[in-house]
Motif scaffolding. Structure first.
Motif, PDB file in Angstrom:
ATOM      1  N   ALA A 110      -0.035 -10.256  -1.027  1.00  0.00           N
ATOM      2  CA  ALA A 110      -0.228 -11.885  -1.401  1.00  0.00           C
ATOM      3  C   ALA A 110      -1.563 -12.516  -0.945  1.00  0.00           C
ATOM      4  CB  ALA A 110       1.155 -12.476  -0.685  1.00  0.00           C
ATOM      5  N   ALA A 111      -1.966 -11.704   0.124  1.00  0.00           N
ATOM      6  CA  ALA A 111      -3.002 -12.172   1.197  1.00  0.00           C
ATOM      7  C   ALA A 111      -4.475 -12.306   0.346  1.00  0.00           C
ATOM      8  CB  ALA A 111      -3.430 -11.540   2.650  1.00  0.00           C
ATOM      9  N   GLY A 112      -4.415 -10.925  -0.675  1.00  0.00           N
ATOM     10  CA  GLY A 112      -5.507 -10.070  -2.333  1.00  0.00           C
ATOM     11  C   GLY A 112      -6.094  -8.664  -1.457  1.00  0.00           C
ATOM     12  N   LYS A 113      -5.226  -7.922  -0.481  1.00  0.00           N
ATOM     13  CA  LYS A 113      -5.897  -7.280   0.033  1.00  0.00           C
ATOM     14  C   LYS A 113      -5.105  -5.635  -0.475  1.00  0.00           C
ATOM     15  CE  LYS A 113      -7.608  -9.392   3.921  1.00  0.00           C
ATOM     16  NZ  LYS A 113      -8.816  -9.232   4.018  1.00  0.00           N
ATOM     17  N   THR A 217     -10.365   0.971   0.011  1.00  0.00           N
ATOM     18  CA  THR A 217      -9.288  -0.433   0.080  1.00  0.00           C
ATOM     19  C   THR A 217      -9.787  -0.673   0.841  1.00  0.00           C
ATOM     20  OG1 THR A 217      -8.154   0.943   2.174  1.00  0.00           O
ATOM     21  CG2 THR A 217      -7.527   1.420   0.112  1.00  0.00           C
ATOM     22  N   ASP A 218      -9.385  -2.050   1.606  1.00  0.00           N
ATOM     23  CA  ASP A 218      -9.683  -2.905   2.394  1.00  0.00           C
ATOM     24  C   ASP A 218      -9.397  -2.625   4.650  1.00  0.00           C
ATOM     25  OD1 ASP A 218     -10.871  -4.676   0.635  1.00  0.00           O
ATOM     26  OD2 ASP A 218      -8.904  -5.725   0.014  1.00  0.00           O
ATOM     27  N   GLY A 219      -8.136  -2.269   3.804  1.00  0.00           N
ATOM     28  CA  GLY A 219      -7.386  -1.498   5.160  1.00  0.00           C
ATOM     29  C   GLY A 219      -6.203  -0.782   5.145  1.00  0.00           C
ATOM     30  N   ILE A 220      -5.348  -0.373   6.505  1.00  0.00           N
ATOM     31  CA  ILE A 220      -4.477   0.540   6.323  1.00  0.00           C
ATOM     32  C   ILE A 220      -3.177  -0.464   7.028  1.00  0.00           C
ATOM     33  CG2 ILE A 220      -3.494   2.398   7.121  1.00  0.00           C
ATOM     34  CD1 ILE A 220      -7.246   4.373   7.129  1.00  0.00           C
ATOM     35  N   HIS A 221      -2.160   0.002   6.508  1.00  0.00           N
ATOM     36  CA  HIS A 221      -1.511  -0.920   6.558  1.00  0.00           C
ATOM     37  C   HIS A 221       0.045   0.727   7.720  1.00  0.00           C
ATOM     38  CE1 HIS A 221       2.767  -2.717   8.048  1.00  0.00           C
ATOM     39  NE2 HIS A 221       3.527  -1.809   7.233  1.00  0.00           N
ATOM     40  N   LEU A 222      -0.158   0.419   9.290  1.00  0.00           N
ATOM     41  CA  LEU A 222       0.862   1.481   9.020  1.00  0.00           C
ATOM     42  C   LEU A 222       2.494   0.729   9.485  1.00  0.00           C
ATOM     43  CD1 LEU A 222       1.410   4.050  10.631  1.00  0.00           C
ATOM     44  CD2 LEU A 222       0.792   2.594  13.065  1.00  0.00           C
ATOM     45  N   SER A 223       3.152   1.877   8.253  1.00  0.00           N
ATOM     46  CA  SER A 223       4.202   1.557   8.776  1.00  0.00           C
ATOM     47  C   SER A 223       5.529   2.771  10.001  1.00  0.00           C
ATOM     48  CB  SER A 223       5.583   1.357   7.519  1.00  0.00           C
ATOM     49  OG  SER A 223       6.206   0.686   7.922  1.00  0.00           O
ATOM     50  N   LEU A 224       5.755   2.211  11.584  1.00  0.00           N
ATOM     51  CA  LEU A 224       5.733   2.523  12.116  1.00  0.00           C
ATOM     52  C   LEU A 224       7.434   3.125  12.701  1.00  0.00           C
ATOM     53  CD1 LEU A 224       5.381   4.516  14.559  1.00  0.00           C
ATOM     54  CD2 LEU A 224       4.837   3.741  15.993  1.00  0.00           C
ATOM     55  N   ASP A 225       8.130   3.811  11.748  1.00  0.00           N
ATOM     56  CA  ASP A 225       9.794   4.595  11.788  1.00  0.00           C
ATOM     57  C   ASP A 225      10.027   5.167  13.503  1.00  0.00           C
ATOM     58  OD1 ASP A 225      12.430   4.716  11.939  1.00  0.00           O
ATOM     59  OD2 ASP A 225      12.529   4.217  10.361  1.00  0.00           O
ATOM     60  N   LEU A 226      10.543   4.241  14.157  1.00  0.00           N
ATOM     61  CA  LEU A 226      10.786   5.036  15.584  1.00  0.00           C
ATOM     62  C   LEU A 226      11.244   6.612  15.600  1.00  0.00           C
ATOM     63  CD1 LEU A 226       9.433   4.534  18.361  1.00  0.00           C
ATOM     64  CD2 LEU A 226       8.907   2.827  16.786  1.00  0.00           C
ATOM     65  N   ASP A 227      12.539   7.093  14.135  1.00  0.00           N
ATOM     66  CA  ASP A 227      12.981   8.073  14.481  1.00  0.00           C
ATOM     67  C   ASP A 227      12.087   8.568  13.798  1.00  0.00           C
ATOM     68  OD1 ASP A 227      12.396   7.846  11.166  1.00  0.00           O
ATOM     69  OD2 ASP A 227      14.600   7.182  11.246  1.00  0.00           O
ATOM     70  N   ASP A 259      -8.987   4.568  15.905  1.00  0.00           N
ATOM     71  CA  ASP A 259     -10.591   5.036  16.047  1.00  0.00           C
ATOM     72  C   ASP A 259     -11.081   4.710  15.150  1.00  0.00           C
ATOM     73  OD1 ASP A 259     -10.668   5.486  18.685  1.00  0.00           O
ATOM     74  OD2 ASP A 259     -10.379   8.332  18.570  1.00  0.00           O
ATOM     75  N   SER A 260     -10.100   5.051  13.687  1.00  0.00           N
ATOM     76  CA  SER A 260     -10.775   4.745  12.382  1.00  0.00           C
ATOM     77  C   SER A 260     -11.320   3.447  12.086  1.00  0.00           C
ATOM     78  CB  SER A 260     -10.115   4.753  11.515  1.00  0.00           C
ATOM     79  OG  SER A 260      -8.923   4.119  11.298  1.00  0.00           O
ATOM     80  N   GLY A 261     -10.882   1.966  13.353  1.00  0.00           N
ATOM     81  CA  GLY A 261     -11.113   0.978  13.004  1.00  0.00           C
ATOM     82  C   GLY A 261     -10.626   0.366  11.240  1.00  0.00           C
ATOM     83  N   ARG A 262      -9.605   0.792  10.869  1.00  0.00           N
ATOM     84  CA  ARG A 262      -9.713   0.350   9.557  1.00  0.00           C
ATOM     85  C   ARG A 262      -7.875  -1.100   9.809  1.00  0.00           C
ATOM     86  NH1 ARG A 262     -11.461   2.077   5.319  1.00  0.00           N
ATOM     87  NH2 ARG A 262     -10.687   0.545   4.125  1.00  0.00           N
ATOM     88  N   LEU A 263      -7.332  -0.501  10.744  1.00  0.00           N
ATOM     89  CA  LEU A 263      -5.687  -1.214  10.631  1.00  0.00           C
ATOM     90  C   LEU A 263      -6.375  -2.222  10.247  1.00  0.00           C
ATOM     91  CD1 LEU A 263      -2.983  -0.441  11.621  1.00  0.00           C
ATOM     92  CD2 LEU A 263      -4.276  -1.904  13.864  1.00  0.00           C
ATOM     93  N   LEU A 264      -5.241  -2.594   9.597  1.00  0.00           N
ATOM     94  CA  LEU A 264      -4.859  -3.965   8.352  1.00  0.00           C
ATOM     95  C   LEU A 264      -3.870  -4.831   9.520  1.00  0.00           C
ATOM     96  CD1 LEU A 264      -6.146  -5.946   7.010  1.00  0.00           C
ATOM     97  CD2 LEU A 264      -4.854  -4.389   4.698  1.00  0.00           C
ATOM     98  N   SER A 265      -2.880  -4.018   9.254  1.00  0.00           N
ATOM     99  CA  SER A 265      -1.289  -4.621   9.928  1.00  0.00           C
ATOM    100  C   SER A 265      -0.301  -3.423   9.836  1.00  0.00           C
ATOM    101  CB  SER A 265      -0.394  -5.247   8.327  1.00  0.00           C
ATOM    102  OG  SER A 265      -0.981  -4.555   7.235  1.00  0.00           O
ATOM    103  N   VAL A 266       0.836  -3.785  10.745  1.00  0.00           N
ATOM    104  CA  VAL A 266       1.036  -2.969  11.427  1.00  0.00           C
ATOM    105  C   VAL A 266       3.140  -3.236  11.572  1.00  0.00           C
ATOM    106  CG1 VAL A 266       1.990  -1.083  13.289  1.00  0.00           C
ATOM    107  CG2 VAL A 266      -0.527  -2.433  13.158  1.00  0.00           C
TER     108      VAL A 266
END
Length: 298
Positions: A110-113, A217-227, A259-266
């Motif tokens: 929705a932010a246009g990314k 892409t404009d960056g990467i979303h990391l979805s980190l499930d602790l399992d 290190d990639s510098g591509r993190l957008l959201s988590v």
């Protein structure tokens, strides 16, 4: 590093086991904000999105349990994530169960990314209401974000899909339902199972994942499930699966993404303090986020 904005989502409506609603508190209690500030980062905790009280819960559809509640929570989260990303900041979403990622990814879109996703998880999260064996929506967020499943989930916060399959990478999979596996193969996403991590090494896997999710892409979303981690290192999760990512493999993955510098959201999800030992999993979550946001030995 962009400013970090913490958003809590104390919801367990997406799964059948109580306790993950206390996950945001457990991660905060482990010192998340203070440790990130000690790294010199600009960090603000925006508090929690509103979550309906559990005492009012009821199931209308056994194939989409607590659908209305999940939609309400994810819609509120979508709006917050959208505003944070639009302001040039990184939303750090603390779950709650993994269904909250429907709202996170919808907010980034929705932010246009135009973004890619690295889905760090023991499970595929690629079920729909037609394939699910449990009806728990925390098994559906990746499918919904790809436009697969019930329209109220796929179209939450905007048109489907939120992310293209060519930019999605699932890392750490080792427990996938049969019909879900079929959907995964048909979807076209990239999957690195634990067997492939064993064979190739986490370094190679993450380098490929970052390339795929970051290409065009404009960056990467990391979805980190602790399992995703082996229960030896993260026992406090609702659906633990033996044979997971080790402590060092987890940190290496986060370090390479930083290190990639591509993190957008988590997203950081599925911490269940009721099942934990002395907040081991909450502390593990904080340590991984520190590595993700740039902490190094030297």
């Amino acid at each position: 590093m962009k400013p970090i904005r913490i958003i809590g989502v104390p919801s367990d409506y997406g799964q059948g086991r109580r306790g993950v609603d206390m996950g945001p508190s457990a991660i905060r209690y482990a010192g998340l904000r203070e440790k990130l500030r000690d790294m010199g980062l600009d960090v603000t905790d925006l508090g929690d999105v509103p979550v309906p009280t559990p005492e009012t819960r009821h199931i209308d559809n056994e194939k989409l349990k607590y659908l209305d509640e999940v939609i309400a929570v994810c819609t509120a989260l979508c709006e917050r994530v959208r505003d944070v990303v639009a302001a040039g900041q990184i939303p750090l979403v603390l779950g709650g169960d993994h269904s909250v990622a429907i709202g996170s990814l919808a907010g980034v879109a929705a932010a246009g990314k135009r973004f890619g996703v690295i889905w760090f998880d023991a499970h595929g999260d690629m079920n729909t209401d037609e394939t699910t064996p449990s009806g728990n929506i925390h098994g559906m967020p990746l499918a919904a974000s790809l436009g697969l499943g019930h329209p109220s989930l796929t179209e939450l916060g905007g048109p489907a899909p939120k992310v293209k399959a060519q930019h999605v990478v699932l890392v750490g999979a080792r427990s996938v339902d049969a019909d879900e596996a079929r959907l995964i193969r048909q979807s076209g996403i990239t999957v690195f199972t634990m067997a492939e991590i064993d064979r190739l090494g986490m370094g190679t896997v993450m380098e490929q994942a970052i390339r795929i999710a970051g290409d065009g892409t404009d960056g990467i979303h990391l979805s980190l499930d602790l399992d995703a981690l082996d229960p030896m290192f993260a026992p406090g999760v609702g659906t633990p699966v033996n044979g997971g990512v080790t402590y060092r493999e987890g940190h290496l993955a986060m370090e390479l993404l930083a290190d990639s510098g591509r993190l957008l959201s988590v997203d950081v999800v599925e911490v269940n303090p009721i099942l934990d030992h002395r907040n081991q999993t909450g502390r593990m979550a904080v340590e991984l986020v520190e590595s993700l946001l740039g902490k190094r030995v030297m």
